[in-house]
Write an enzyme that holds these catalytic residues in place. Sequence first.
Site, mmCIF file in Angstrom:
data_model
loop_
_atom_site.group_PDB
_atom_site.id
_atom_site.type_symbol
_atom_site.label_atom_id
_atom_site.label_comp_id
_atom_site.label_asym_id
_atom_site.label_seq_id
_atom_site.Cartn_x
_atom_site.Cartn_y
_atom_site.Cartn_z
ATOM 1 N N SER A 189 23.532 48.532 -28.599
ATOM 2 C CA SER A 189 22.825 47.664 -29.535
ATOM 3 C C SER A 189 21.793 48.407 -30.383
ATOM 4 O O SER A 189 21.482 47.962 -31.476
ATOM 5 C CB SER A 189 22.165 46.510 -28.787
ATOM 6 O OG SER A 189 21.346 46.974 -27.742
ATOM 7 N N HIS A 217 27.983 42.976 -29.659
ATOM 8 C CA HIS A 217 28.023 43.456 -31.046
ATOM 9 C C HIS A 217 29.433 43.781 -31.539
ATOM 10 O O HIS A 217 29.593 44.219 -32.677
ATOM 11 C CB HIS A 217 27.119 44.681 -31.199
ATOM 12 C CG HIS A 217 25.703 44.397 -30.834
ATOM 13 N ND1 HIS A 217 24.800 43.834 -31.703
ATOM 14 C CD2 HIS A 217 25.038 44.557 -29.656
ATOM 15 C CE1 HIS A 217 23.647 43.668 -31.087
ATOM 16 N NE2 HIS A 217 23.763 44.102 -29.848
ATOM 17 N N LYS A 248 25.404 36.221 -32.516
ATOM 18 C CA LYS A 248 25.398 37.375 -33.418
ATOM 19 C C LYS A 248 26.462 37.139 -34.491
ATOM 20 O O LYS A 248 26.278 36.287 -35.334
ATOM 21 C CB LYS A 248 25.540 38.647 -32.594
ATOM 22 C CG LYS A 248 24.217 38.858 -31.831
ATOM 23 C CD LYS A 248 24.190 39.931 -30.810
ATOM 24 C CE LYS A 248 22.766 39.963 -30.220
ATOM 25 N NZ LYS A 248 22.705 40.604 -28.908
#
Length: 394
Positions: A189, A217, A248
């Site tokens: 990250s 991610h 996200k």
Amino acid sequence: MHAEQAVELADALAHELNAELAARDAHGLRRTRRTLQSPQRARVRVDGRDYIAFCSNDYLGLAADPRLAAAAKSGIDLYGVGAGASHLVLGHSTAHHELELALADFVGLSRALLFSTGYMANMGVVSALAGRGDAVFADRLNHASLNDAALVSRVAFKRYAHGDLDMLERLLQATPARRRLVITDAVFSMDGDIAPVPALLALCERYDAYLLIDDAHGFGVLGAQGRGTLQHFGIESGRVIYMATLGKAAGVAGAFVAGSAVLIESLIQNARPYIYTTATPPLLAHALLTSLQLIEQEDGRRRRLRELILQLRQGLAGHALRLLPSETPIQPLLVGGNEQALALSAALAAQGLLVPAIRPPTVPQGTARLRISLSADHDAGDVTRLITALSNSA
Ligand SMILES: *Cc1c(COP(=O)(O)O)cnc(C)c1O
């Protein structure tokens, strides 16, 4: 209550806390918050000023998408606002159920289980699968939630240097533990690099371990149609436990764990952060069904991201500060010192560009950085402005 009527914290504790805060200030480690006055997107209004922001994990630019907002509104009409109970009591709605089916199908695994946040999913899955007498092996740059999960699980907690498979192998060879769990961010990250998942899996097979992949991610960004890191590498294995977050690239909130039916059934029985919390509002699950369709259908967003990543890397190729090697939307510019990183971030902000300075303990000492994150909501002009501003600032 008016501030002047507020009850003051007892003197002794107030004194100690003030001293700790002063020490943070002295080391450039005091964290502050800005107040976002607009939706989360490339162009934002913050504390009364307009900026181009390179701060979010909203990689596909979906967080403020009107179609998601409309889906959330129709979710309110169908389900109201609050879930009102935990999943195991009566908080598990049709929207949650449908989303779990859709997520499992999307990532190509048998079943999926929704959690309220990624932090809770990691806590839940690690503590449900491993305990005293077991061992967890973790990349040193893993997300804090994976570390915390290992700590509360009371396992033997072994960390290997970032990406150091030889060190991991030595640790696996030496362990007396009955059950071994290797845990890794799929995309790191704060560095943006992709974990060597096939090699990790090969070690897990050799040493009878299981592999927990945190794809916070990668989900929505990597793999065909954004199906995530397993698809990126073409991995299908009964040793893999997959976890991804929905706040996200998916643009909403929450997380899920996916894998075999027996794994998911076991988590429903044992994962405490699943059991002892109120289910997330069903309207969010309802909105996520739309988000999943957009992720799957809108390849143009991932194409745009790839173009922006390339543009940024080419534009900063000759820069005094170095971009870490990364092919993902997380593009960290290594600065080094805390104060230096803060100063560069402030210089960019003065030019209308928001890029967060990331400092220890989030990253190792001496590796403070600007974490540039790109979104499909950016355009080439935004990236050009950033490149120009960085060229003038450092
Ligand atoms: C953001 C993040 C989490 C936590 O997810 P939340 O849904 O924000 O709680 C977990 N793991 C990684 C790698 C993350 O980046």
